[in-house]
Design a protein around this motif. Structure first.
Motif, PDB file in Angstrom:
ATOM      1  N   ALA A 370      -9.642  -5.824   6.164  1.00  0.00           N
ATOM      2  CA  ALA A 370     -10.056  -4.607   5.451  1.00  0.00           C
ATOM      3  C   ALA A 370     -10.593  -3.548   6.401  1.00  0.00           C
ATOM      4  N   ALA A 371     -10.439  -2.289   5.999  1.00  0.00           N
ATOM      5  CA  ALA A 371     -11.043  -1.184   6.749  1.00  0.00           C
ATOM      6  C   ALA A 371     -12.560  -1.313   6.696  1.00  0.00           C
ATOM      7  N   PRO A 372     -13.260  -1.086   7.806  1.00  0.00           N
ATOM      8  CA  PRO A 372     -14.714  -1.250   7.822  1.00  0.00           C
ATOM      9  C   PRO A 372     -15.433  -0.390   6.789  1.00  0.00           C
ATOM     10  N   ASP A 373     -14.879   0.785   6.503  1.00  0.00           N
ATOM     11  CA  ASP A 373     -15.535   1.699   5.574  1.00  0.00           C
ATOM     12  C   ASP A 373     -14.929   1.684   4.176  1.00  0.00           C
ATOM     13  N   ASN A 374     -13.930   0.774   3.947  1.00  0.00           N
ATOM     14  CA  ASN A 374     -13.287   0.737   2.638  1.00  0.00           C
ATOM     15  C   ASN A 374     -12.668  -0.642   2.415  1.00  0.00           C
ATOM     16  N   GLU A 376     -11.251  -1.857   0.032  1.00  0.00           N
ATOM     17  CA  GLU A 376     -10.062  -1.858  -0.820  1.00  0.00           C
ATOM     18  C   GLU A 376      -8.795  -1.457  -0.081  1.00  0.00           C
ATOM     19  N   ALA A 377      -8.898  -1.152   1.209  1.00  0.00           N
ATOM     20  CA  ALA A 377      -7.739  -0.710   1.993  1.00  0.00           C
ATOM     21  C   ALA A 377      -7.647  -1.515   3.284  1.00  0.00           C
ATOM     22  N   LEU A 378      -6.440  -1.657   3.778  1.00  0.00           N
ATOM     23  CA  LEU A 378      -6.233  -2.295   5.080  1.00  0.00           C
ATOM     24  C   LEU A 378      -6.804  -1.419   6.192  1.00  0.00           C
ATOM     25  N   ALA A 379      -7.367  -2.055   7.207  1.00  0.00           N
ATOM     26  CA  ALA A 379      -7.786  -1.321   8.393  1.00  0.00           C
ATOM     27  C   ALA A 379      -6.553  -0.693   9.036  1.00  0.00           C
ATOM     28  N   PRO A 380      -6.649   0.549   9.520  1.00  0.00           N
ATOM     29  CA  PRO A 380      -5.477   1.189  10.127  1.00  0.00           C
ATOM     30  C   PRO A 380      -4.819   0.340  11.219  1.00  0.00           C
TER      31      PRO A 380
END
Length: 410
Positions: A370-374, A376-380
């Motif tokens: 997961a993205a550190p700040d979200n 609900e989304a994959l980390a870039p």
């Protein structure tokens, strides 16, 4: 976490040795058999965006040369050929296994004819499979084999695995024993085989089956590089000193837990309908990792439905004496399946996986990528670009999230 009260001991099966035509019979007893590679099969059908896979129409007087990546090595090999979804008998006129050299060519001296009860041919009844006699062939863990199967007569639609992230090969005529790649053209799918066992060293005590969808199967990983997350897990297990296990990939692109995708047989039957074949009958299976459900969410299944499916998978695994580890579903924020309702289902299912205690352990794949700040989304860095499927780095992060001591606990 729930602990199993009893784990069924793996039985050691003494196999008869049969002399093959290429000095490739099974030799002296020693070691034990474990699944080193497998592919979950589907019915042969036309795939609109992949017309170069011939499984829909089938083969006639042709040899398919499948390229398979072994998770464990050993001193012998046996192969499972399949007509699981066939509607009529298929005759195998010849088959072989070899260590891959370059492309469709074998490493010189490694081609071994496969036999079935001592015969070079076997007829697979509709819905049937066959296990080859063992052959002596020393193979390394994390190495690649060529498994060639010749069919002399028209087969009709062939049982296959369509999405492989692997180039395979196809030739006219019987080239199953050829050590060269002469006459072979490219083919994107695995056909006519669904398993390879190896006679392993004692430290490889059994196999781990990864049950999942495209994120487990192949999607968005680099072709011909073996960078699926089960491949990275196999590398971790192989590098570990002492007792370890092989890894079997029972992922299917587009697969759902609860229901088929009507009119699209290339996504396979639901996970609940393939447990016996794809998981429980794998040679030496000792544990299961489940990471599936995103396609059910994409079809707007509710959290309660998906959780009920998971509970049935857990119950059936435990009935087999197998520990099962629950993988959280990876994030899909920003992808084509995202809606507020589906994200709510995803949160509810993952919360249950993490906290219910019904699995024997949890692999938090979602947090790993997961993205550190979200969340609900994959980390870039782990996003393949579609915001749904992890890339190679994401798959490695998923494999690194598996707790090996817990996975190997007896």
């Amino acid at each position: 976490m729930r602990r199993l009260r009893g784990v069924a001991a793996a039985a050691t099966i003494a196999l008869a040795t049969v002399m093959a035509a290429t000095s490739a019979s099974a030799g002296p007893a020693g070691g034990h058999w474990v699944a080193s590679w497998a592919a979950s099969p589907v019915a042969g059908s036309e795939i609109p965006w992949m017309p170069t896979c011939p499984a829909g129409q089938g083969l006639a007087d042709q040899t398919v040369r499948n390229v398979v990546f072994l998770s464990a090595g050993g001193s012998g090999v046996r192969v499972r050929v399949t007509n699981t979804f066939g509607t009529r008998a298929v005759r195998i006129g010849g088959a072989s296994v070899a260590v891959q050299g370059a492309d469709a060519a074998a490493v010189p001296g490694t081609v071994r004819r496969l036999t079935f009860g001592g015969r070079p041919d076997v007829t697979l009844v509709a819905g049937g499979r066959a296990l080859s006699d063992p052959v002596n062939l020393t193979v390394a863990a994390l190495s690649t084999l060529l498994v060639s199967v010749y069919v002399p007569e028209a087969t009709g639609p062939l049982t296959n695995h369509p999405f492989t992230a692997q180039g395979n090969f196809l030739a006219t005529g019987d080239k199953s024993l050829s050590a060269t790649g002469d006459g072979y053209g490219s083919n994107p799918c695995w056909m006519l085989i669904d398993g390879v066992d190896v006679r392993a060293q004692a430290r490889v005590e059994g196999s781990v089956v990864a049950l999942g969808d495209s994120i487990t199967d192949t999607s968005a990983t680099t072709g011909n590089a073996n960078r699926r997350w089960p491949d990275f897990l196999a590398r971790r297990l192989n590098a570990k000193p002492g007792v370890t296990r092989s890894v079997v990939n029972a992922g299917l692109g587009g697969n759902r837990v609860l229901a088929p995708r009507d009119g699209e047989p290339y996504w396979g039957v639901p996970a609940l309908a393939r447990l016996e074949r794809d998981v429980f009958t794998q040679t030496g299976v000792r544990a299961v990792i489940l990471m599936e459900g995103v396609n059910d969410i994409g079809y707007s299944a509710g959290a309660d439905e998906i959780i009920a499916g998971f509970q049935q998978i857990i119950a059936q695994a435990h009935a087999q004496g197998l520990p099962i580890f629950g993988g959280t579903i990876t994030p899909f924020g920003g992808s084509f399946i995202e809606t507020p309702e589906r994200l709510a289902t995803w949160r509810a299912v993952n919360a249950w996986v993490r906290t219910s205690g019904e699995f024997d352990g949890v692999v938090d794949f979602a947090r790993a990528v997961a993205a550190p700040d979200n969340p609900e989304a994959l980390a870039p860095a782990y996003d393949s670009g579609d915001h749904l499927h992890p890339n190679d780095a994401g798959c490695e992060a998923m494999a690194n999230a598996v707790n090996l001591p817990a996975l190997l606990r007896r």
